[in-house]
Design an enzyme around this catalytic site. Structure first.
Site, PDB file in Angstrom:
ATOM      1  N   LYS A   1     -50.583  -1.220 -33.309  1.00 14.90           N
ATOM      2  CA  LYS A   1     -50.294  -0.815 -31.918  1.00 14.90           C
ATOM      3  C   LYS A   1     -48.893  -0.203 -31.954  1.00 14.90           C
ATOM      4  O   LYS A   1     -47.895  -0.904 -31.906  1.00 14.90           O
ATOM      5  CB  LYS A   1     -50.345  -2.040 -30.992  1.00 14.90           C
ATOM      6  CG  LYS A   1     -50.675  -1.764 -29.547  1.00 14.90           C
ATOM      7  CD  LYS A   1     -49.739  -0.826 -28.828  1.00 14.90           C
ATOM      8  CE  LYS A   1     -48.428  -1.441 -28.417  1.00 14.90           C
ATOM      9  NZ  LYS A   1     -47.451  -0.435 -27.910  1.00 14.90           N
TER      10      LYS A   1
ATOM     11  N   GLU B   1     -45.588   3.075 -27.365  1.00 15.80           N
ATOM     12  CA  GLU B   1     -46.242   4.013 -26.435  1.00 15.80           C
ATOM     13  C   GLU B   1     -45.309   5.185 -26.108  1.00 15.80           C
ATOM     14  O   GLU B   1     -45.733   6.142 -25.470  1.00 15.80           O
ATOM     15  CB  GLU B   1     -46.670   3.290 -25.154  1.00 15.80           C
ATOM     16  CG  GLU B   1     -45.546   2.716 -24.303  1.00 15.80           C
ATOM     17  CD  GLU B   1     -45.042   1.355 -24.780  1.00 15.80           C
ATOM     18  OE1 GLU B   1     -45.203   1.020 -25.975  1.00 15.80           O
ATOM     19  OE2 GLU B   1     -44.448   0.636 -23.948  1.00 15.80           O
TER      20      GLU B   1
ATOM     21  N   SER C   1     -37.535  -5.446 -29.199  1.00 14.70           N
ATOM     22  CA  SER C   1     -36.392  -6.151 -28.612  1.00 14.70           C
ATOM     23  C   SER C   1     -36.539  -7.659 -28.830  1.00 14.70           C
ATOM     24  O   SER C   1     -37.662  -8.165 -28.994  1.00 14.70           O
ATOM     25  CB  SER C   1     -36.345  -5.850 -27.114  1.00 14.70           C
ATOM     26  OG  SER C   1     -37.585  -6.225 -26.537  1.00 14.70           O
TER      27      SER C   1
ATOM     28  N   CYS D   1     -31.458  -0.483 -35.099  1.00 19.79           N
ATOM     29  CA  CYS D   1     -31.153  -1.914 -35.094  1.00 19.79           C
ATOM     30  C   CYS D   1     -30.012  -2.226 -36.050  1.00 19.79           C
ATOM     31  O   CYS D   1     -29.477  -3.321 -36.022  1.00 19.79           O
ATOM     32  CB  CYS D   1     -32.386  -2.724 -35.457  1.00 19.79           C
ATOM     33  SG  CYS D   1     -32.832  -2.542 -37.178  1.00 19.79           S
TER      34      CYS D   1
ATOM     35  N   GLU E   1     -27.133  -6.226 -26.684  1.00 17.56           N
ATOM     36  CA  GLU E   1     -27.507  -4.992 -27.377  1.00 17.56           C
ATOM     37  C   GLU E   1     -27.526  -3.823 -26.371  1.00 17.56           C
ATOM     38  O   GLU E   1     -28.252  -3.870 -25.376  1.00 17.56           O
ATOM     39  CB  GLU E   1     -28.894  -5.147 -27.995  1.00 17.56           C
ATOM     40  CG  GLU E   1     -29.320  -3.908 -28.763  1.00 17.56           C
ATOM     41  CD  GLU E   1     -30.668  -4.074 -29.455  1.00 17.56           C
ATOM     42  OE1 GLU E   1     -31.619  -4.541 -28.798  1.00 17.56           O
ATOM     43  OE2 GLU E   1     -30.760  -3.738 -30.646  1.00 17.56           O
TER      44      GLU E   1
HETATM   45  P1  NAD Z   1     -39.762  -3.172 -27.061  1.00 18.74           P
HETATM   46  O1  NAD Z   1     -39.543  -4.623 -27.320  1.00 18.74           O
HETATM   47  O2  NAD Z   1     -39.646  -2.677 -25.677  1.00 18.74           O
HETATM   48  O3  NAD Z   1     -41.231  -2.726 -27.556  1.00 18.74           O
HETATM   49  C1  NAD Z   1     -41.673  -2.996 -28.872  1.00 18.74           C
HETATM   50  C2  NAD Z   1     -43.206  -3.074 -28.867  1.00 18.74           C
HETATM   51  O4  NAD Z   1     -43.617  -4.181 -28.049  1.00 18.74           O
HETATM   52  C3  NAD Z   1     -43.883  -1.837 -28.284  1.00 18.74           C
HETATM   53  O5  NAD Z   1     -45.008  -1.529 -29.068  1.00 18.74           O
HETATM   54  C4  NAD Z   1     -44.283  -2.277 -26.872  1.00 18.74           C
HETATM   55  O6  NAD Z   1     -45.435  -1.621 -26.389  1.00 18.74           O
HETATM   56  C5  NAD Z   1     -44.535  -3.765 -27.040  1.00 18.74           C
HETATM   57  N1  NAD Z   1     -44.240  -4.554 -25.844  1.00 18.74           N
HETATM   58  C6  NAD Z   1     -43.351  -4.270 -24.858  1.00 18.74           C
HETATM   59  N2  NAD Z   1     -43.313  -5.269 -23.955  1.00 18.74           N
HETATM   60  C7  NAD Z   1     -44.199  -6.196 -24.356  1.00 18.74           C
HETATM   61  C8  NAD Z   1     -44.607  -7.468 -23.842  1.00 18.74           C
HETATM   62  N3  NAD Z   1     -44.099  -7.968 -22.715  1.00 18.74           N
HETATM   63  N4  NAD Z   1     -45.532  -8.165 -24.537  1.00 18.74           N
HETATM   64  C9  NAD Z   1     -46.055  -7.684 -25.679  1.00 18.74           C
HETATM   65  N5  NAD Z   1     -45.704  -6.484 -26.211  1.00 18.74           N
HETATM   66  C10 NAD Z   1     -44.787  -5.748 -25.568  1.00 18.74           C
HETATM   67  O7  NAD Z   1     -38.762  -2.378 -28.053  1.00 18.74           O
HETATM   68  P2  NAD Z   1     -38.416  -0.825 -28.082  1.00 18.74           P
HETATM   69  O8  NAD Z   1     -37.575  -0.497 -26.892  1.00 18.74           O
HETATM   70  O9  NAD Z   1     -39.621  -0.039 -28.373  1.00 18.74           O
HETATM   71  O10 NAD Z   1     -37.510  -0.770 -29.410  1.00 18.74           O
HETATM   72  C11 NAD Z   1     -36.132  -1.033 -29.436  1.00 18.74           C
HETATM   73  C12 NAD Z   1     -35.840  -2.456 -29.853  1.00 18.74           C
HETATM   74  O11 NAD Z   1     -36.373  -2.702 -31.153  1.00 18.74           O
HETATM   75  C13 NAD Z   1     -34.350  -2.718 -29.978  1.00 18.74           C
HETATM   76  O12 NAD Z   1     -34.073  -3.988 -29.435  1.00 18.74           O
HETATM   77  C14 NAD Z   1     -34.097  -2.717 -31.476  1.00 18.74           C
HETATM   78  O13 NAD Z   1     -32.989  -3.472 -31.911  1.00 18.74           O
HETATM   79  C15 NAD Z   1     -35.372  -3.308 -31.976  1.00 18.74           C
HETATM   80  N6  NAD Z   1     -35.583  -2.989 -33.381  1.00 18.74           N
HETATM   81  C16 NAD Z   1     -35.370  -3.982 -34.299  1.00 18.74           C
HETATM   82  C17 NAD Z   1     -35.498  -3.707 -35.643  1.00 18.74           C
HETATM   83  C18 NAD Z   1     -35.245  -4.780 -36.664  1.00 18.74           C
HETATM   84  O14 NAD Z   1     -35.425  -4.529 -37.850  1.00 18.74           O
HETATM   85  N7  NAD Z   1     -34.842  -5.975 -36.262  1.00 18.74           N
HETATM   86  C19 NAD Z   1     -35.859  -2.422 -36.069  1.00 18.74           C
HETATM   87  C20 NAD Z   1     -36.076  -1.439 -35.099  1.00 18.74           C
HETATM   88  C21 NAD Z   1     -35.929  -1.745 -33.749  1.00 18.74           C
END
Ligand code: NAD
Length: 485
Positions: free
Chosen positions: A177, A180, A230, A285, A386
């Protein structure tokens, strides 16, 4: 794969389909605001079909000899090399970062495919003869079944490739998944994987949001979940998947500190800080966020970081000479701007303000320019949370000890860097920082495909990390065989 009207369908059992989706989501170019396409908003029914396809493909894929499985990844690597430029341009258009950055992302993704191609040796077990008289013991690594992979927007090609190639090369099947917000370039990677010989059902893609993720986590035939996003969502996923007894690795957000000691070369520090904080418009990240100058290191680093930030050209990632692109969406730009508003009202001193930036020719872009604060403290949201945007928070510390105390107060534990000419100070830092990915005179401590990637504290929920041997362990179960003949 996108249809003639720009729809990126789901990929289930080797077929592109939008059947059962309960709506569509738009995908836009963050620099121009132009519509690039859309994707189906999938729910539990689509997820169930994808999991059924992955379950059906598993027995035959598992029996496929591991060198044959590995060969798919040798072919995929060659195809990704061949299409590297095309993918880099597509990715820049949908994500916003410049083409040098998207080329780098794709290269890191390819390295994960190369790692997966080593599966015949990576999944070897151990043997000891005569654990008792005439009795031998060995371990065999076996795949588990269907894995779910859920990924974020900031590395939409590389992060899916951290996971599914390793899971699949080990003999599992996968439902991905993707984010989006920018899933289109990875659609092309999936097409190339099919061209490389990946059989139908081994990799499936379902587009959507939380509803699709929850359906995947709750599905009884999904054996494990790899998540990146996140910390807020990582925790939800970790809890929900854990409650069902599944394996889960959930990588979350970050607040990375970069510490400069007085014996560090200020030019090198500033160059590393500017690359780390402002690269990909801060949407990494591993991006530096709080820059701590220890003692006399502060002033020379401050001046050079300001000069470096001022020299950055902000614009569309596809245009020549652009150093920094837009952020992903208007909502995200507003979120970053609200951190800047809050930083000012909390008493941090704003030295460079990226709010309200306009880029000629791109009135609908999600622009936010390089921003630099000083007097940032760990109590302020700016020093604690963050931001995920191009914002540097400068802080002073009287000693390495005081800088380590700042780090100890952070709820995140993804990455941290030290800049010093002293091996002793670097060792002290590595020993005591309590952070997972550590840079010594390196601004972005990004582990390569054969090393583990992931943090600690609220940056990571789980045990086995992404990439490297951890990934092989995550996607296999060790069976222990004790025999007497
Ligand atoms: P996000 O948490 O908003 O979304 C990540 C994924 O989760 C997406 O596929 C989204 O559709 C899904 N999602 C969103 N809300 C959800 C919910 N309530 N329940 C289940 N699934 C849900 O993150 P983002 O904005 O796409 O990405 C940025 C974040 O990712 C930043 O916090 C960044 O630090 C983190 N990140 C971490 C690493 C790492 O290695 N630790 C690497 C890349 C990005």
């Amino acid at each position: 794969m996108t249809t003639s009207r720009g729809l990126a369908p789901n990929y289930i059992a080797g077929r592109w389909t939008t059947r059962g989706a309960c709506g569509e989501l738009p995908v836009t170019d963050p620099a121009t605001g132009e519509a690039l396409g859309s994707l189906p908003l999938s729910g539990a029914a689509e997820v169930a079909r994808a999991v059924a396809a992955a379950s059906a493909a598993f027995p035959e894929w598992r029996r496929t000899p591991v060198p044959e499985r590995a060969r798919v990844f040798f072919r995929l690597k060659a195809l990704l090399d061949e299409h590297h430029d095309e993918l880099a341009v597509r990715l820049s258009r949908e994500h916003g970062k410049n083409v040098a950055e998207t080329r780098g992302e794709i290269q890191r993704g390819i390295e994960n495919v190369e790692h997966a191609a080593g599966m015949p040796t990576l999944m070897m077990g151990d043997t000891v003869e005569d654990i008792a008289r005439g009795i031998d013991c060995k371990t065999v690594r076996q795949p588990l079944g269907v894995f779910a992979v859920v990924t974020p927007y900031n590395f939409p090609v590389m992060i899916p490739l951290w996971f599914w190639p390793c899971a699949v090369a080990a003999g599992n099947t996968v439902v991905l998944k993707p984010s989006e917000q920018d899933p289109l370039t990875h659609q092309r990677v999936v097409e190339l994987a099919a061209q490389a010989g990946l059989p139908p059902g081994v990799l499936n893609v379902v587009h959507g949001r939380a509803e699709a993720v929850n359906a995947l986590i709750d599905h009884p035939d999904v054996r494990g979940v790899s998540f990146v996003g996140s910390s807020r969502v990582a925790k939800i996923v970790y809890r929900r998947a854990g409650a069902t007894g599944k394996r889960v690795q959930a990588l979350g957000g970050a607040k990375n500190h970069m510490i400069a000691l007085p014996d560090a070369d200020p030019e090198m520090v500033a160059e590393s800080v500017v690359g780390s904080v402002f690269g990909s418009a801060g949407q990494r990240c591993l991006a530096g966020s709080v820059i701590v100058g220890v003692g006399d290191a502060y002033e020379p680093v401050r001046e050079r970081v300001l000069d470096g930030a001022a020299s950055l050209k902000v614009g569309r990632g596809l245009d020549d000479g652009v150093d920094m692109g837009p952020v992903i969406s208007g909502a995200h730009r507003d979120r970053v701007a609200s951190f800047i508003d809050e930083g000012e009202s909390d008493g941090a001193r704003l030295l460079m303000d990226g709010r309200g930036l306009r880029v000629a020719g791109y009135p609908r872009g999600h622009w936010i320019g390089p921003t630099v604060f000083e007097n940032v403290t760990p109590e302020m949201p700016l020093g604690r949370e963050e931001v995920f945007g191009p914002v540097a928070g400068l802080a002073r510390a009287p000693s390495l000890e005081a800088a380590l105390e700042m780090l100890a107060r952070s709820r995140y534990g993804n990455a941290a860097s030290i800049f010093t000419a002293s091996g002793r100070a670097a060792r002290e830092f590595r020993y005591r920082a309590g952070i997972s990915m550590i840079g010594v005179n390196v601004g972005v401590a990004a582990p390569m495909a054969f090393f583990p990637f992931g943090g600690t504290r609220h940056s990571f929920y789980g045990d086995l990390k992404a990439q490297g041997r951890d990934a092989v362990s995550f996607y296999t179960d060790q069976r222990v065989v004790i025999s007497r003949w």
